[in-house]
Design an enzyme around this catalytic site. Structure first.
Site, PDB file in Angstrom:
ATOM      1  CG  HIS A  64      -1.861  -1.118   1.051  1.00 26.63           C
ATOM      2  ND1 HIS A  64      -3.055  -1.234   0.391  1.00 26.63           N
ATOM      3  CD2 HIS A  64      -1.660  -2.453   1.616  1.00 26.63           C
ATOM      4  CE1 HIS A  64      -3.659  -2.456   0.728  1.00 26.63           C
ATOM      5  NE2 HIS A  64      -2.845  -3.062   1.083  1.00 26.63           N
ATOM      6  N   GLY A  69      -5.809   1.674   4.864  1.00 29.15           N
ATOM      7  CA  GLY A  69      -6.684   1.662   5.975  1.00 29.15           C
ATOM      8  C   GLY A  69      -7.837   2.753   5.861  1.00 29.15           C
ATOM      9  N   GLY A  70      -8.029   3.132   7.299  1.00 26.82           N
ATOM     10  CA  GLY A  70      -9.164   3.956   7.501  1.00 26.82           C
ATOM     11  C   GLY A  70     -10.344   2.990   8.136  1.00 26.82           C
ATOM     12  CE1 TYR A 131      -8.854  -4.388   0.869  1.00 27.46           C
ATOM     13  CE2 TYR A 131     -10.672  -4.405   2.297  1.00 27.46           C
ATOM     14  CZ  TYR A 131      -9.577  -4.469   2.084  1.00 27.46           C
ATOM     15  OH  TYR A 131      -8.707  -5.111   3.088  1.00 27.46           O
ATOM     16  NE  ARG A 164     -11.394  -5.436   6.412  1.00 28.05           N
ATOM     17  CZ  ARG A 164     -10.378  -5.438   6.500  1.00 28.05           C
ATOM     18  NH1 ARG A 164      -9.256  -4.490   6.544  1.00 28.05           N
ATOM     19  NH2 ARG A 164      -9.565  -6.776   6.549  1.00 28.05           N
ATOM     20  CG  HIS A 196      -8.801  -8.626   0.924  1.00 28.13           C
ATOM     21  ND1 HIS A 196      -7.559  -7.954   1.803  1.00 28.13           N
ATOM     22  CD2 HIS A 196      -9.660  -8.730   1.502  1.00 28.13           C
ATOM     23  CE1 HIS A 196      -8.212  -8.124   2.831  1.00 28.13           C
ATOM     24  NE2 HIS A 196      -9.497  -8.466   2.753  1.00 28.13           N
ATOM     25  NE  ARG A 228      -7.172 -12.622   5.497  1.00 23.41           N
ATOM     26  CZ  ARG A 228      -7.050 -11.539   6.040  1.00 23.41           C
ATOM     27  NH1 ARG A 228      -6.965 -11.222   7.264  1.00 23.41           N
ATOM     28  NH2 ARG A 228      -6.853 -10.483   5.223  1.00 23.41           N
ATOM     29  CG  ASP A 286      -1.561  -6.629   3.382  1.00 27.66           C
ATOM     30  OD1 ASP A 286      -1.677  -5.452   2.791  1.00 27.66           O
ATOM     31  OD2 ASP A 286      -2.224  -6.973   4.228  1.00 27.66           O
TER      32      ASP A 286
HETATM   33 ZN    ZN Z   1      -5.605  -7.208   1.385  1.00 22.91          ZN
END
Ligand code: ZN
Length: 393
Positions: A64, A69-70, A131, A164, A196, A228, A286
């Site tokens: 990134h 984020g945020g 996203y 998200r 993602h 993950r 990431d």
């Molecule tokens: Zn990601």
């Protein structure tokens, strides 16, 4: 100006033994057991690699660079990455991407940051998109971004199986992949859809369905963060067995993340034990992504920021644990991503005609000692020599 790198053991990433490397105009001009240009009429620099290992510059296809984020409001937006953060991690080629926030951040901003990093000395690309789906672009369409903007290699990161995510349907994913494929063909790009994967209950089913219900080749999709969770990783191994490509994220650990997280070296071990090849496996960092932790009610509990450092650390761990050879481990962040992103053999390999991107590491500890990007020494004695415009020196 020429540079000769002397006395290194070259893992190209295959081990080709002790070689000298002649560099000019940012390219590798010659690789030979003994290069002597003392009597040359040209100016030259000599770098003594002193028995260290010489590796291709690392490719990090998930950073990134312009921040991300945020998830917890404006104060949780992560900052832009600095040049030396990348180079000290051995990264000489970076693929930047946006992520969660496509409202306050734009692909134009990402592209400008990528161009800045290129001016500062490394090689940069981007994925167009965020996203969400329909996703954000510069020209108004995924296809034309790929065709018209040199730095755009693919689309992403499109989020699935995540609270998200925009919760795309199979039809939307298929249409996006078709656009990416056609744009990639016309623009002579990889045109990958970098996906993602979150911790959601549907895992990779949307990708499996998109492949089975369309004529899009499986390799058009590059699922990332697949380590993950262990259940998700099992799905990724099936995807790999079916001919797909998978990207692991460095830094995941069962201690600091989910107890279900699969550390990179463990994931690699699982793949090898299943008899699968690592050629279509890559690892990315990431870096500068936000790493939010939510409680069971979906409320943000804490937030951290990713870094590029775990990328090489995780590969070193896999090498030191004897899960992979040096060559195989290094290929995961050089040759493999270069091939998948259609950057090979310009990137991802130490060979005549390739860009002079080199990482020089101690042969025992594998610590990064020197880094050259397009022939320029960016890191020496583990310290940055080149700084980003506004970095603290
Ligand atoms: Zn990601």
């Amino acid at each position: 100006m020429f540079t000769v790198v002397k006395n290194g053991i070259v893992h190209a990433p295959e081990n080709i033994g002790r070689k000298d490397i002649l560099i000019g105009a940012g390219k590798i001009l010659m690789i030979s057991p003994d290069i002597d240009i003392h009597n040359s009429i040209f100016d030259y620099d000599e770098i003594d690699a002193g028995e260290c290992l010489i590796l291709p510059g690392f490719i990090d296809q998930h950073v990134h660079i312009a921040g991300a984020g945020g998830e917890g409001g404006p104060r949780t937006r992560t900052p832009e990455i600095g040049l030396s953060e990348l180079t000290t991690g051995g990264i000489t080629t970076v693929v930047g991407l946006l992520g969660f926030d496509g409202m306050t951040r734009s692909i134009s901003d990402l592209l400008a940051k990528a161009k800045g990093l290129e001016e500062e000395g490394i090689t940069s690309y981007i994925y167009s998109g965020t996203y969400e789906l329909p996703t954000r672009t510069i020209t108004g369409a995924v296809k034309s971004d790929l065709v018209l903007i040199d730095k755009v290699l693919g689309i992403g990161e499109i989020a699935i199986s995540d609270h998200r995510s925009a919760q795309p349907t199979v039809e939307e994913m298929i249409r996006l992949a078709a656009e990416a494929r056609i744009g990639g063909m016309i623009g002579n790009k990889a045109g990958v859809v970098h996906v993602h994967l979150g911790e959601g209950k549907n895992g990779m089913s949307l990708i499996f369905d998109s492949v089975s219900r369309s004529d899009i080749p499986i390799t058009q999709f590059v699922p990332t963060h697949v380590n993950r969770l262990s259940g998700l990783f099992d799905e990724a191994m099936t995807f790999l067995r079916d001919g797909g490509v998978i990207d692991l994220t460095s830094g995941f650990s069962s201690k600091h993340d989910s107890p279900e997280a699969v550390e990179v070296y463990m994931g690699l071990e699982k793949i090898i034990r299943s008899g699968l090849s690592l050629e279509r496996v890559t690892v990315s960092s990431d870096a500068n992504g936000s790493m939010p932790v939510f409680n069971d009610s979906g409320e943000l509990e804490k937030l951290a920021k990713g870094s590029v450092k775990p990328l090489w650390n995780d590969i070193c761990k896999a090498i030191h644990e004897e899960v992979v050879s040096i060559s195989t481990g290094v290929a995961l962040i050089t040759k493999n991503p270069a091939k998948i992103l259609k950057l090979y053999p310009k990137k991802g390999i130490v060979s005549v005609g390739s860009d002079a991107d080199l990482v020089i590491v101690n042969k025992e500890s594998l610590k990064i000692e020197k880094v050259l990007a397009k022939g320029r020494l960016m890191v020496d004695n583990e310290q940055p020599l080149a700084w980003g415009t506004f970095e603290k020196q």
